[in-house]
Scaffold this active site. Structure first.
Site, PDB file in Angstrom:
ATOM      1  N   ASP A 198      -9.530  -9.148   9.432  1.00 18.37           N
ATOM      2  CA  ASP A 198      -9.006  -7.806   9.136  1.00 18.37           C
ATOM      3  C   ASP A 198     -10.009  -6.672   9.330  1.00 18.37           C
ATOM      4  OD1 ASP A 198      -6.786  -6.211   8.269  1.00 18.37           O
ATOM      5  OD2 ASP A 198      -7.722  -5.996   6.305  1.00 18.37           O
ATOM      6  N   TYR A 209      -1.529  -3.667  -6.885  1.00 18.43           N
ATOM      7  CA  TYR A 209      -1.274  -4.386  -5.657  1.00 18.43           C
ATOM      8  C   TYR A 209      -2.360  -4.255  -4.588  1.00 18.43           C
ATOM      9  CZ  TYR A 209       1.301  -6.967  -2.315  1.00 18.43           C
ATOM     10  OH  TYR A 209       1.672  -7.959  -1.454  1.00 18.43           O
ATOM     11  N   GLY A 210      -2.731  -5.354  -4.006  1.00 21.27           N
ATOM     12  CA  GLY A 210      -3.568  -5.460  -2.805  1.00 21.27           C
ATOM     13  C   GLY A 210      -4.437  -4.262  -2.478  1.00 21.27           C
ATOM     14  N   HIS A 257     -10.869  -1.677  11.683  1.00 18.87           N
ATOM     15  CA  HIS A 257      -9.755  -2.532  11.267  1.00 18.87           C
ATOM     16  C   HIS A 257      -9.572  -3.616  12.335  1.00 18.87           C
ATOM     17  CE1 HIS A 257      -5.222  -2.627   9.971  1.00 18.87           C
ATOM     18  NE2 HIS A 257      -5.919  -3.527   9.341  1.00 18.87           N
ATOM     19  N   LYS A 266      -9.440  -2.073   1.740  1.00 21.98           N
ATOM     20  CA  LYS A 266      -9.138  -0.894   2.565  1.00 21.98           C
ATOM     21  C   LYS A 266      -9.900   0.346   2.083  1.00 21.98           C
ATOM     22  CE  LYS A 266      -6.063  -3.227   4.903  1.00 21.98           C
ATOM     23  NZ  LYS A 266      -6.332  -3.660   6.280  1.00 21.98           N
ATOM     24  N   ARG A 275       0.848  -1.184   0.000  1.00 18.51           N
ATOM     25  CA  ARG A 275       0.000   0.000   0.000  1.00 18.51           C
ATOM     26  C   ARG A 275       0.886   1.237   0.000  1.00 18.51           C
ATOM     27  NH1 ARG A 275      -1.913   0.896   4.448  1.00 18.51           N
ATOM     28  NH2 ARG A 275      -1.341  -0.891   5.701  1.00 18.51           N
ATOM     29  N   SER A 311      -0.485  -3.242  11.782  1.00 20.27           N
ATOM     30  CA  SER A 311       0.104  -4.351  11.033  1.00 20.27           C
ATOM     31  C   SER A 311       1.308  -4.912  11.786  1.00 20.27           C
ATOM     32  CB  SER A 311       0.509  -3.886   9.639  1.00 20.27           C
ATOM     33  OG  SER A 311       1.511  -2.933   9.758  1.00 20.27           O
ATOM     34  N   ALA A 312       1.599  -6.169  11.498  1.00 18.46           N
ATOM     35  CA  ALA A 312       2.740  -6.881  12.102  1.00 18.46           C
ATOM     36  C   ALA A 312       2.556  -7.141  13.594  1.00 18.46           C
ATOM     37  CB  ALA A 312       4.055  -6.144  11.854  1.00 18.46           C
ATOM     38  N   CYS A 313       1.309  -7.247  14.036  1.00 15.73           N
ATOM     39  CA  CYS A 313       1.053  -7.596  15.434  1.00 15.73           C
ATOM     40  C   CYS A 313       0.307  -8.926  15.548  1.00 15.73           C
ATOM     41  CB  CYS A 313       0.267  -6.495  16.126  1.00 15.73           C
ATOM     42  SG  CYS A 313       1.227  -5.000  16.401  1.00 15.73           S
ATOM     43  N   THR A 317      -3.993 -11.995  11.986  1.00 13.58           N
ATOM     44  CA  THR A 317      -4.484 -13.223  11.357  1.00 13.58           C
ATOM     45  C   THR A 317      -4.224 -14.418  12.279  1.00 13.58           C
ATOM     46  OG1 THR A 317      -4.110 -12.245   9.191  1.00 13.58           O
ATOM     47  CG2 THR A 317      -4.396 -14.625   9.241  1.00 13.58           C
ATOM     48  N   ASN A 318      -3.068 -14.406  12.946  1.00 10.75           N
ATOM     49  CA  ASN A 318      -2.760 -15.509  13.863  1.00 10.75           C
ATOM     50  C   ASN A 318      -3.757 -15.564  15.017  1.00 10.75           C
ATOM     51  OD1 ASN A 318      -0.543 -15.968  12.267  1.00 10.75           O
ATOM     52  ND2 ASN A 318       0.941 -15.064  13.683  1.00 10.75           N
ATOM     53  N   ARG A 354       2.347  -3.282  19.791  1.00 17.84           N
ATOM     54  CA  ARG A 354       3.633  -3.916  20.081  1.00 17.84           C
ATOM     55  C   ARG A 354       4.419  -2.955  20.965  1.00 17.84           C
ATOM     56  NH1 ARG A 354       7.154  -7.433  17.157  1.00 17.84           N
ATOM     57  NH2 ARG A 354       5.475  -7.909  15.712  1.00 17.84           N
ATOM     58  N   ARG A 406       1.902 -12.222  -0.204  1.00 16.42           N
ATOM     59  CA  ARG A 406       0.549 -12.461   0.308  1.00 16.42           C
ATOM     60  C   ARG A 406      -0.055 -13.756  -0.217  1.00 16.42           C
ATOM     61  NH1 ARG A 406      -1.887  -8.299   3.693  1.00 16.42           N
ATOM     62  NH2 ARG A 406      -0.313  -6.684   3.737  1.00 16.42           N
TER      63      ARG A 406
HETATM   64  C1  OXD Z   1      -2.963  -4.183   6.141  1.00 15.13           C
HETATM   65  C2  OXD Z   1      -3.572  -5.358   5.501  1.00 15.13           C
HETATM   66  O1  OXD Z   1      -2.035  -3.606   5.565  1.00 15.13           O
HETATM   67  O2  OXD Z   1      -4.500  -5.931   6.097  1.00 15.13           O
HETATM   68  O3  OXD Z   1      -3.421  -3.796   7.226  1.00 15.13           O
HETATM   69  O4  OXD Z   1      -3.176  -5.738   4.384  1.00 15.13           O
HETATM   70 MN    MN Z   2      -5.231  -4.814   7.730  1.00 13.44          MN
END
Ligand code: OXD
Ligand code: MN
Length: 582
Positions: free
Chosen positions: A278, A198-199, A227, A207, A70, A249-251, A254-255, A398, A367
């Site tokens: 998400d 892209y995405g 979100h 988004k 993004r 993101s990165a926290c 999805t897990n 985080r 992805r």
């Molecule tokens: C993000 C995603 O960037 O879900 O938050 O792809």
């Molecule tokens: Mn997201």
């Protein structure tokens, strides 16, 4: 083909003319149509088939090397009034933005097909769902939108019935990063995207629609577009509590959404159900509770780090009918990414022979796209038109120090303050600067389609007589000790924290009241089967009064950034916390 809605036909006609598209194809979402598009992309090299034995119906797409994420600096909210977009968004005057985009769209689809993609965000018959139509010249976008949304004939029928839809225009253009913009026109429910395939820049349902435009729409209509993941926790008695959780993101969103409880919990009969990973749209029901739907129908998840250890459910859903973007491949053509313990990549995300000098084999933001129904913890509740009632809302970030493993806000007002003030440390992979604390209110910094000050006020507005609002919690899985080691095991063991939240909801845990909120009292967190020392648990659940005073000051400074639009109630709440810290 055309639709029965003159407004839709006229809009398609305008863009078919402006872009000079060769032909117009109205997508019906059928298997047959998807098969044709896939075959066409295999022929052009846009897609590569992966190993048909290990990964049937799975394909790899390699994006342009300069189009891998993004682009927040090129993403604009074009409200009439600049103040309405707020300091949390880049703003452009709508007329200026449209002129810019018209110039870019002019003739951009010469020799290409314009696909008309009608889609519904949310269960097709849900009163909480909203529809849109995306115009795109990318067949990759079409096959992704088919997995990520309810796309095709049924969505078109609803659009024709309602005569209201979000209008999204997308062209990959020439993928030149200097000619790339993602524009939002909330007052017109419009999105215009150019120059990226892209995405989040191109799959406009995600988004752009489900967060930026929907958050604006939600404010007008009295709901929230967030979100957040949504999961169900089923106890051994068969009762399920639903929880929505927002993390930057990165926290590990999805897990958490697909968590598998530790063995002792599984044996006792606890289960986790995944409603979404998400985005969450929620609205008060007749009983005063908040009801939530996942507007998406699939997962567009980050591949690196996904493994049998971190997320066995995600791994299991990726061995059939998935699209991979920018992952590496093994010699026998299986998808591969960093974090997978087995397999040896031979081609990197750009199709080059793997060479560590070129960095990771899979792009760090590579992805997978897959239907939500393929997840082993999928629940049919994800299709419930009424949504699921929320028992708790969780905010998290985080933070290697300061913020305890879990605390509960005093009430809704305080919970809104906790969400507004939440922050996360940047990771080396993302920015190069480790440990910089960035405020990211409700994890919506890149996604709120309007001024955060108004957004906070909208959150507060749900606290009315008769409301049965969820409890609000804050978690931090990322606390470290002096040696820099994580104190909390995370992943499946986060179940222990979820259980405590549910006990708080049901009134069976008393907790320990502190200045920042209620924390688990001694012995309340289930530690069976967990190698966690008393000292580490104490650190995880400590409230450092002095350091929190500094944090309160930093949150006050941050809230000031939104000027007069920040509700006074948030400062009052902050004052309450400050007073309790004295
Ligand atoms: C993000 C995603 O960037 O879900 O938050 O792809
Ligand atoms: Mn997201």
């Amino acid at each position: 083909m055309s639709s029965q809605l003159p407004e839709l036909n006229a809009w398609i006609h305008t863009y078919a003319s402006l872009t000079e598209a060769d032909q117009v194809h109205w997508c019906d979402g059928s298997d047959e149509e998807n098969g044709r598009l896939v075959k066409m992309m295999l022929d052009t090299g846009d897609l590569m088939a992966l190993n048909p034995s290990s990964h049937p119906n799975c394909f790899l797409h390699r994006s342009s090397a300069s189009d891998v994420a993004r682009v927040e600096h090129l993403t604009f909210v074009c409200s009439k009034n600049r103040e309405d977009a707020g300091p949390n968004n880049h703003w452009m005057d709508p007329a200026e933005a449209k002129a810019k985009m018209d110039a870019l769209y002019k003739g951009c689809m010469k020799g290409r097909t314009l696909y008309v993609v009608p889609y519904c965000m949310g269960p097709i018959d849900s009163p909480l769902a909203r529809c849109g139509v995306e115009i795109t010249d990318s067949p990759y976008v079409v096959i992704n939108m088919r997995l990520m949304t309810r796309m095709g004939a049924a969505a078109l029928a609803r659009i024709e019935r309602e005569a209201s839809f979000v209008k999204g225009v997308h062209s990959t253009g020439d993928l030149n990063p200097d000619r790339r913009f993602i524009m939002h026109f909330p007052e017109e429910l419009g999105i215009q995207s150019f120059g990226s395939g892209y995405g989040g820049n191109a799959l406009l349902g995600k988004k752009c629609h489900a967060l930026r435009i929907a958050s604006w729409q939600a404010r007008q209509e009295g709901w929230l577009a967030e979100h957040m993941l949504i999961l169900g926790v089923e106890n051994p008695q068969g009762d399920t509590h639903y929880i929505a959780a927002a993390f930057p993101s990165a926290c590990g969103k999805t897990n958490l959404a697909m968590l598998i409880p530790p063995e002792g919990y599984r044996e006792a009969g606890w289960k986790i159900w995944t409603v979404g990973d998400d985005i969450c749209w929620m609205r008060p029901g007749a009983d005063g509770r908040l009801y939530a739907i996942n507007p998406e129908a699939g997962y567009f998840g980050v591949a690196p780090g996904t493994s049998a250890k971190t997320n066995p459910n995600a791994l299991a859903m990726l061995n059939d009918s998935a699209i991979f973007t920018n992952v590496a491949v093994t010699a026998d053509n299986q998808p591969w990414w960093e974090g997978l313990p087995d397999g040896v990549p031979v081609k990197d995300w750009q199709g080059r022979d793997v060479d560590p000098a070129n960095g990771p084999a899979a792009h760090p933001n590579s992805r997978f796209t897959v239907s939500a129904k393929r997840c082993p913890s999928y629940t049919a509740k994800a299709e419930d038109p009424q949504g699921v009632p929320l028992s708790a809302i969780v905010f998290g970030g985080r933070r290697e120090s300061l913020v305890p493993l879990v605390f509960e806000a005093r009430d809704w007002k305080h919970g809104v303050l906790v969400g507004a003030g939440m922050a996360s440390e940047t990771t080396a992979a993302a920015t190069g600067a480790v440990g910089v604390v960035r405020r990211d209110s409700m994890a919506m910094k890149p996604f709120a389609g309007y001024n955060f000050g108004d957004y906070f006020a909208h959150w507060l507005s749900f606290d009315v007589a008769g409301a049965q609002l969820p409890k609000i919690f804050h978690v931090n899985w990322f606390r470290k000790n002096a040696a820099g080691k994580f104190l909390w095991p995370g992943f499946g063991d986060n179940m222990r924290v979820l259980e405590w939240m549910i006990q708080r909801v049901e009134g069976t845990a008393s907790g320990r009241v502190t200045a920042i909120g209620t924390l688990p009292d001694v012995g309340e967190l289930n530690r069976n089967g967990l190698a966690l020392t008393d000292a580490d648990l104490e650190t995880l659940l400590a409230v450092d009064t002095l350091a929190w005073r500094t944090e309160v000051g930093a949150i006050a400074d941050y809230l000031e950034e939104f000027g007069e639009r920040t509700p006074q109630a948030l400062f009052d709440e902050l004052e309450k916390t400050a007073a309790a810290l004295l």
